[in-house]
Design a protein around this motif. Structure first.
Motif, PDB file in Angstrom:
ATOM      1  N   UNK A  39     -20.970  32.036  16.542  1.00 50.80           N
ATOM      2  CA  UNK A  39     -19.712  31.959  15.805  1.00 50.80           C
ATOM      3  C   UNK A  39     -19.989  31.936  14.306  1.00 50.80           C
ATOM      4  N   UNK A  40     -18.965  32.215  13.507  1.00 55.55           N
ATOM      5  CA  UNK A  40     -19.071  32.087  12.066  1.00 55.55           C
ATOM      6  C   UNK A  40     -17.806  31.419  11.546  1.00 55.55           C
ATOM      7  N   UNK A  41     -17.877  30.894  10.332  1.00 54.33           N
ATOM      8  CA  UNK A  41     -16.764  30.152   9.751  1.00 54.33           C
ATOM      9  C   UNK A  41     -16.179  30.952   8.597  1.00 54.33           C
ATOM     10  N   UNK A  42     -14.854  31.064   8.565  1.00 54.27           N
ATOM     11  CA  UNK A  42     -14.144  31.652   7.432  1.00 54.27           C
ATOM     12  C   UNK A  42     -13.030  30.697   7.022  1.00 54.27           C
ATOM     13  N   UNK A  43     -12.609  30.835   5.788  1.00 60.10           N
ATOM     14  CA  UNK A  43     -11.527  30.011   5.256  1.00 60.10           C
ATOM     15  C   UNK A  43     -10.392  30.908   4.821  1.00 60.10           C
ATOM     16  N   UNK A  44      -9.179  30.399   4.913  1.00 61.38           N
ATOM     17  CA  UNK A  44      -8.013  31.115   4.416  1.00 61.38           C
ATOM     18  C   UNK A  44      -7.753  30.676   2.982  1.00 61.38           C
ATOM     19  N   UNK A  45      -6.800  31.329   2.313  1.00 63.75           N
ATOM     20  CA  UNK A  45      -6.491  30.976   0.928  1.00 63.75           C
ATOM     21  C   UNK A  45      -5.984  29.546   0.789  1.00 63.75           C
ATOM     22  N   UNK A  46      -5.279  29.067   1.802  1.00 64.84           N
ATOM     23  CA  UNK A  46      -4.768  27.696   1.737  1.00 64.84           C
ATOM     24  C   UNK A  46      -5.752  26.704   2.352  1.00 64.84           C
ATOM     25  N   UNK A  47      -7.034  27.083   2.353  1.00 67.88           N
ATOM     26  CA  UNK A  47      -8.162  26.248   2.754  1.00 67.88           C
ATOM     27  C   UNK A  47      -8.167  25.870   4.236  1.00 67.88           C
ATOM     28  N   UNK A  48      -7.556  26.698   5.068  1.00 64.71           N
ATOM     29  CA  UNK A  48      -7.665  26.507   6.507  1.00 64.71           C
ATOM     30  C   UNK A  48      -9.046  26.967   6.961  1.00 64.71           C
ATOM     31  N   UNK A  49      -9.655  26.249   7.883  1.00 67.05           N
ATOM     32  CA  UNK A  49     -11.006  26.553   8.363  1.00 67.05           C
ATOM     33  C   UNK A  49     -10.909  27.122   9.773  1.00 67.05           C
ATOM     34  N   UNK A  51     -13.221  28.907  13.000  1.00 66.88           N
ATOM     35  CA  UNK A  51     -14.498  29.240  13.624  1.00 66.88           C
ATOM     36  C   UNK A  51     -14.219  30.406  14.561  1.00 66.88           C
ATOM     37  N   UNK A  52     -14.856  31.542  14.264  1.00 64.44           N
ATOM     38  CA  UNK A  52     -14.537  32.796  14.933  1.00 64.44           C
ATOM     39  C   UNK A  52     -15.795  33.331  15.621  1.00 64.44           C
ATOM     40  N   UNK A  53     -15.657  33.877  16.830  1.00 68.55           N
ATOM     41  CA  UNK A  53     -16.822  34.465  17.508  1.00 68.55           C
ATOM     42  C   UNK A  53     -17.373  35.670  16.740  1.00 68.55           C
ATOM     43  N   UNK A  54     -18.673  35.853  16.793  1.00 64.42           N
ATOM     44  CA  UNK A  54     -19.315  36.975  16.095  1.00 64.42           C
ATOM     45  C   UNK A  54     -18.843  38.328  16.614  1.00 64.42           C
ATOM     46  N   UNK A  55     -18.396  38.384  17.859  1.00 61.39           N
ATOM     47  CA  UNK A  55     -17.933  39.641  18.440  1.00 61.39           C
ATOM     48  C   UNK A  55     -16.723  40.194  17.687  1.00 61.39           C
ATOM     49  N   UNK A  56     -15.967  39.334  17.013  1.00 60.37           N
ATOM     50  CA  UNK A  56     -14.792  39.781  16.269  1.00 60.37           C
ATOM     51  C   UNK A  56     -15.164  40.594  15.036  1.00 60.37           C
ATOM     52  N   UNK A  57     -16.421  40.537  14.618  1.00 62.73           N
ATOM     53  CA  UNK A  57     -16.854  41.308  13.455  1.00 62.73           C
ATOM     54  C   UNK A  57     -16.773  42.807  13.709  1.00 62.73           C
ATOM     55  N   UNK A  58     -16.756  43.203  14.971  1.00 62.84           N
ATOM     56  CA  UNK A  58     -16.683  44.615  15.316  1.00 62.84           C
ATOM     57  C   UNK A  58     -15.265  45.175  15.244  1.00 62.84           C
ATOM     58  N   UNK A  59     -14.265  44.312  15.160  1.00 62.45           N
ATOM     59  CA  UNK A  59     -12.885  44.792  15.158  1.00 62.45           C
ATOM     60  C   UNK A  59     -12.513  45.328  13.785  1.00 62.45           C
TER      61      UNK A  59
END
Length: 128
Positions: A39-49, A51-59
């Motif tokens: 998994x990897x971590x991304x944040x939104x502009x309003x600082x929401x955290x 955790x997303x699976x790496x497989x989503x990087x292909x979309x």
């Protein structure tokens, strides 16, 4: 050989002796900033955290989000990856990818993200 009664009494004594001077027992914790394996971590502009699976990087949707993030913020060096949308939009994108929605819906979302009108409902005070 020592009897079981003496062994229990000795164990209790050692337990109380070890507890003298200690208020709490330190328990090692897991670093909440780290993501689980795969998994990897991304944040939104309003600082929401998120955790997303790496497989989503292909979309295509996440590829476009990362491209827009690079245009807006540049490449992150030491800090977190911030995607140029608010938490509500990112939750919708993740749910869409989880459900494997049709290509038509994905294309519509890419057009919406590409139009750069939906960066943040907080920043623009308008809903997309």
């Amino acid at each position: 050989m020592i009897s079981s009664k003496k062994l229990v009494a000795l164990a209790r004594k050692w337990k109380t002796m070890a507890g003298i001077g200690r208020r709490t027992i330190a328990i090692p914790s897991i670093n909440p900033k780290l993501a689980k394996a795969g998994h990897f971590v991304v944040y939104s502009l309003d600082e929401g955290r998120f955790v997303v699976p790496l497989a989503y990087l292909r979309t295509n949707v996440f590829k476009e989000l990362f491209r827009l993030s690079e245009e807006e913020f540049g490449l992150p060096r030491d800090g977190p990856i911030t995607l140029p949308c608010d938490a509500a939009v990112l939750e919708y994108v993740i749910s869409m990818v989880q459900r494997h929605d049709s290509d038509m819906l994905e294309k519509a979302l890419l057009v919406l993200l590409g139009s750069q009108q939906c960066y943040s409902t907080i920043a623009s005070q308008e809903l997309c």
